[in-house]
Design a protein around this motif. Structure first.
Motif, PDB file in Angstrom:
ATOM      1  N   LEU A   1       0.839  -1.195   0.000  1.00 46.85           N
ATOM      2  CA  LEU A   1       0.000   0.000   0.000  1.00 46.85           C
ATOM      3  C   LEU A   1       0.876   1.247   0.000  1.00 46.85           C
ATOM      4  O   LEU A   1       0.951   1.990   0.973  1.00 46.85           O
ATOM      5  N   THR A   2       1.508   1.476  -1.106  1.00 44.58           N
ATOM      6  CA  THR A   2       2.552   2.495  -1.184  1.00 44.58           C
ATOM      7  C   THR A   2       2.011   3.919  -1.275  1.00 44.58           C
ATOM      8  O   THR A   2       2.792   4.869  -1.237  1.00 44.58           O
ATOM      9  N   SER A   3       0.673   4.076  -1.378  1.00 42.71           N
ATOM     10  CA  SER A   3       0.078   5.410  -1.426  1.00 42.71           C
ATOM     11  C   SER A   3      -0.824   5.686  -0.230  1.00 42.71           C
ATOM     12  O   SER A   3      -1.428   6.761  -0.155  1.00 42.71           O
ATOM     13  N   LEU A   4      -0.900   4.744   0.706  1.00 44.55           N
ATOM     14  CA  LEU A   4      -1.847   4.865   1.813  1.00 44.55           C
ATOM     15  C   LEU A   4      -1.520   6.067   2.696  1.00 44.55           C
ATOM     16  O   LEU A   4      -0.394   6.230   3.160  1.00 44.55           O
ATOM     17  N   LYS A   5      -2.537   6.900   2.938  1.00 42.59           N
ATOM     18  CA  LYS A   5      -2.362   8.081   3.775  1.00 42.59           C
ATOM     19  C   LYS A   5      -3.149   7.993   5.078  1.00 42.59           C
ATOM     20  O   LYS A   5      -2.734   8.578   6.080  1.00 42.59           O
TER      21      LYS A   5
ATOM     22  N   LEU B   1      -2.109  -6.037  17.009  1.00 45.05           N
ATOM     23  CA  LEU B   1      -1.323  -5.315  16.012  1.00 45.05           C
ATOM     24  C   LEU B   1       0.156  -5.669  16.053  1.00 45.05           C
ATOM     25  O   LEU B   1       0.901  -5.332  15.137  1.00 45.05           O
ATOM     26  N   CYS B   2       0.577  -6.338  17.103  1.00 42.44           N
ATOM     27  CA  CYS B   2       1.999  -6.680  17.233  1.00 42.44           C
ATOM     28  C   CYS B   2       2.310  -8.102  16.792  1.00 42.44           C
ATOM     29  O   CYS B   2       3.474  -8.479  16.703  1.00 42.44           O
ATOM     30  N   ILE B   3       1.302  -8.896  16.490  1.00 38.97           N
ATOM     31  CA  ILE B   3       1.512 -10.321  16.268  1.00 38.97           C
ATOM     32  C   ILE B   3       2.306 -10.604  15.007  1.00 38.97           C
ATOM     33  O   ILE B   3       3.010 -11.596  14.905  1.00 38.97           O
ATOM     34  N   GLU B   4       2.219  -9.721  14.012  1.00 36.62           N
ATOM     35  CA  GLU B   4       2.927  -9.953  12.751  1.00 36.62           C
ATOM     36  C   GLU B   4       4.127  -9.026  12.598  1.00 36.62           C
ATOM     37  O   GLU B   4       4.571  -8.760  11.502  1.00 36.62           O
ATOM     38  N   GLU B   5       4.637  -8.534  13.684  1.00 35.16           N
ATOM     39  CA  GLU B   5       5.765  -7.608  13.583  1.00 35.16           C
ATOM     40  C   GLU B   5       6.995  -8.262  12.957  1.00 35.16           C
ATOM     41  O   GLU B   5       7.304  -9.415  13.213  1.00 35.16           O
ATOM     42  N   SER B   6       7.672  -7.514  12.142  1.00 34.93           N
ATOM     43  CA  SER B   6       8.931  -7.980  11.562  1.00 34.93           C
ATOM     44  C   SER B   6      10.035  -7.032  12.002  1.00 34.93           C
ATOM     45  O   SER B   6       9.820  -5.840  12.179  1.00 34.93           O
ATOM     46  N   ASP B   7      11.219  -7.551  12.176  1.00 30.43           N
ATOM     47  CA  ASP B   7      12.326  -6.761  12.713  1.00 30.43           C
ATOM     48  C   ASP B   7      12.716  -5.593  11.824  1.00 30.43           C
ATOM     49  O   ASP B   7      13.177  -4.564  12.298  1.00 30.43           O
ATOM     50  N   ASP B   8      12.529  -5.765  10.500  1.00 29.24           N
ATOM     51  CA  ASP B   8      12.975  -4.705   9.595  1.00 29.24           C
ATOM     52  C   ASP B   8      11.882  -3.693   9.313  1.00 29.24           C
ATOM     53  O   ASP B   8      12.096  -2.729   8.585  1.00 29.24           O
ATOM     54  N   GLY B   9      10.688  -3.886   9.864  1.00 29.56           N
ATOM     55  CA  GLY B   9       9.629  -2.904   9.704  1.00 29.56           C
ATOM     56  C   GLY B   9       9.046  -2.828   8.307  1.00 29.56           C
ATOM     57  O   GLY B   9       8.427  -1.832   7.941  1.00 29.56           O
ATOM     58  N   THR B  10       9.213  -3.877   7.498  1.00 27.80           N
ATOM     59  CA  THR B  10       8.753  -3.819   6.118  1.00 27.80           C
ATOM     60  C   THR B  10       7.245  -3.787   5.998  1.00 27.80           C
ATOM     61  O   THR B  10       6.720  -3.455   4.941  1.00 27.80           O
ATOM     62  N   GLN B  11       6.516  -4.147   7.050  1.00 25.83           N
ATOM     63  CA  GLN B  11       5.073  -4.123   6.933  1.00 25.83           C
ATOM     64  C   GLN B  11       4.510  -2.721   7.191  1.00 25.83           C
ATOM     65  O   GLN B  11       3.321  -2.490   7.119  1.00 25.83           O
ATOM     66  N   CYS B  12       5.371  -1.779   7.461  1.00 27.18           N
ATOM     67  CA  CYS B  12       4.935  -0.439   7.777  1.00 27.18           C
ATOM     68  C   CYS B  12       4.774   0.397   6.514  1.00 27.18           C
ATOM     69  O   CYS B  12       5.550   0.281   5.574  1.00 27.18           O
ATOM     70  N   VAL B  13       3.755   1.259   6.499  1.00 30.58           N
ATOM     71  CA  VAL B  13       3.538   2.165   5.386  1.00 30.58           C
ATOM     72  C   VAL B  13       4.164   3.513   5.713  1.00 30.58           C
ATOM     73  O   VAL B  13       3.711   4.220   6.606  1.00 30.58           O
ATOM     74  N   THR B  14       5.185   3.870   4.994  1.00 29.87           N
ATOM     75  CA  THR B  14       5.912   5.096   5.312  1.00 29.87           C
ATOM     76  C   THR B  14       5.182   6.340   4.841  1.00 29.87           C
ATOM     77  O   THR B  14       5.552   7.462   5.211  1.00 29.87           O
ATOM     78  N   THR B  15       4.124   6.177   3.999  1.00 29.69           N
ATOM     79  CA  THR B  15       3.380   7.326   3.486  1.00 29.69           C
ATOM     80  C   THR B  15       2.222   7.717   4.399  1.00 29.69           C
ATOM     81  O   THR B  15       1.563   8.731   4.155  1.00 29.69           O
ATOM     82  N   LEU B  16       1.978   6.963   5.452  1.00 26.57           N
ATOM     83  CA  LEU B  16       0.814   7.170   6.310  1.00 26.57           C
ATOM     84  C   LEU B  16       0.860   8.542   6.987  1.00 26.57           C
ATOM     85  O   LEU B  16       1.875   8.936   7.553  1.00 26.57           O
ATOM     86  N   GLN B  17      -0.268   9.269   6.915  1.00 24.54           N
ATOM     87  CA  GLN B  17      -0.351  10.585   7.535  1.00 24.54           C
ATOM     88  C   GLN B  17      -1.318  10.604   8.717  1.00 24.54           C
ATOM     89  O   GLN B  17      -1.176  11.453   9.609  1.00 24.54           O
ATOM     90  N   LYS B  18      -2.303   9.710   8.730  1.00 23.14           N
ATOM     91  CA  LYS B  18      -3.236   9.636   9.853  1.00 23.14           C
ATOM     92  C   LYS B  18      -3.449   8.179  10.236  1.00 23.14           C
ATOM     93  O   LYS B  18      -3.704   7.335   9.388  1.00 23.14           O
TER      94      LYS B  18
END
Length: 292
Positions: A129-133, A145-162
């Motif tokens: 979801l590379t455009s998710l805001k 929300l922590c059950i699928e955590e990965s050490d490198d944070g790849t599941q995180c959306v860096t474009t998120l604003q809210k």
């Protein structure tokens, strides 16, 4: 599949087990308007959901929603797209979201996951979801929300604003990948009765403008790293009766214009205007109000 099935207009439960070659459901399944439970144990062969499945307004159980991997097929008159899922307002037993559901949604900007009390985890789909805001998660009591955590944070959306999290009863703290969402401007946390703390990683959200924490009765303290949020302008803390103090470094929040505290009895005494023990730490904030 036999079209005679569609004559069962009073059918409430349909179970399809061991149908390993099943590629599609009947195109007119939307006619089964009384159907409440659709259970299928062999999803691997299904290529898509039928167009119009969103008209099954009585449907409560649908373990998985299959979206065609072909974008052209998803827009055809026979294949139901993700907008069909949005119409199924009575679904109650969704336990997981398939990664395939979101893989082709690179342009998606707003995602709301609401009213899924049995949803236990989010798939590792965030990197798609590379455009998710905006991400809103509400009334998902069993979601971890922590059950699928990965050490490198790849599941995180860096474009998120809210990011809004509400009614997630299993939330004890925010996931560690929160520190990678450096574009986040607003963070709202509501109705999370088991939230006890916020992670120190929250201090990495240097673009954050607004933070609201509401109705989290077991929250007892705030991390000092919030003092790193030098862009924050609005801070709301409401109905957190066990929160005993704000952070020591709240004076570092030089951009903070509004601080609203409501129904936090320990904070009322500590930050009472003019006479409270720590009033001097917040006296510089132009718009401060305590509300009973």
């Amino acid at each position: 599949m036999s079209c005679g099935l569609l004559q069962l207009t009073s059918l409430q439960t349909l179970k399809l087990f061991r149908c390993r070659e099943l590629k599609e459901l009947p195109r007119d399944i939307k006619k089964l308007v009384t159907l409440k439970h659709l259970e299928i144990d062999c999803w691997e062969s299904l290529t898509h959901m039928p167009y119009g499945i969103g008209q099954l307004n009585s449907l409560q159980t649908l373990p998985l929603f299959v979206v065609s991997k072909e974008l052209t097929a998803s827009s055809s008159k026979h294949c139901g797209g993700i907008d069909e899922l949005n119409k199924l307002n009575n679904l109650r037993d969704v336990e997981s979201l398939p990664e395939e559901l979101l893989q082709n949604l690179a342009s998606l900007e707003y995602l709301k996951i609401w009213g899924c009390p049995r949803l236990k985890s989010l798939p590792r789909f965030m990197q798609h979801l590379t455009s998710l805001k905006v991400l809103v998660i509400e009334k998902c009591e069993e979601l971890d929300l922590c059950i699928e955590e990965s050490d490198d944070g790849t599941q995180c959306v860096t474009t998120l604003q809210k990011l809004k999290i509400s009614g997630v009863h299993r939330l004890i703290t925010l996931p560690k990948w929160i520190d990678n969402v450096t574009s986040l401007k607003r963070l709202d946390i509501y109705l999370c009765p088991n939230l006890t703390s916020l992670p120190e990683e929250i201090g990495s959200l240097t673009s954050l403008l607004s933070l609201e924490i509401n109705d989290c009765p077991n929250l007892t303290s705030l991390p000092e790293e919030i003092g790193n949020l030098t862009s924050i302008r609005e801070f709301y803390i409401e109905e957190c009766p066990n929160l005993t103090s704000l952070l020591e470094g709240i004076g570092n929040l030089t951009s903070l214009q509004t601080l609203i505290i409501r129904k936090c009895p320990h904070l009322k005494e500590r930050y009472q205007e003019g006479i409270g023990e720590d009033w001097h730490k917040i006296a510089h904030i132009p718009d401060f109000e305590y509300i009973d």
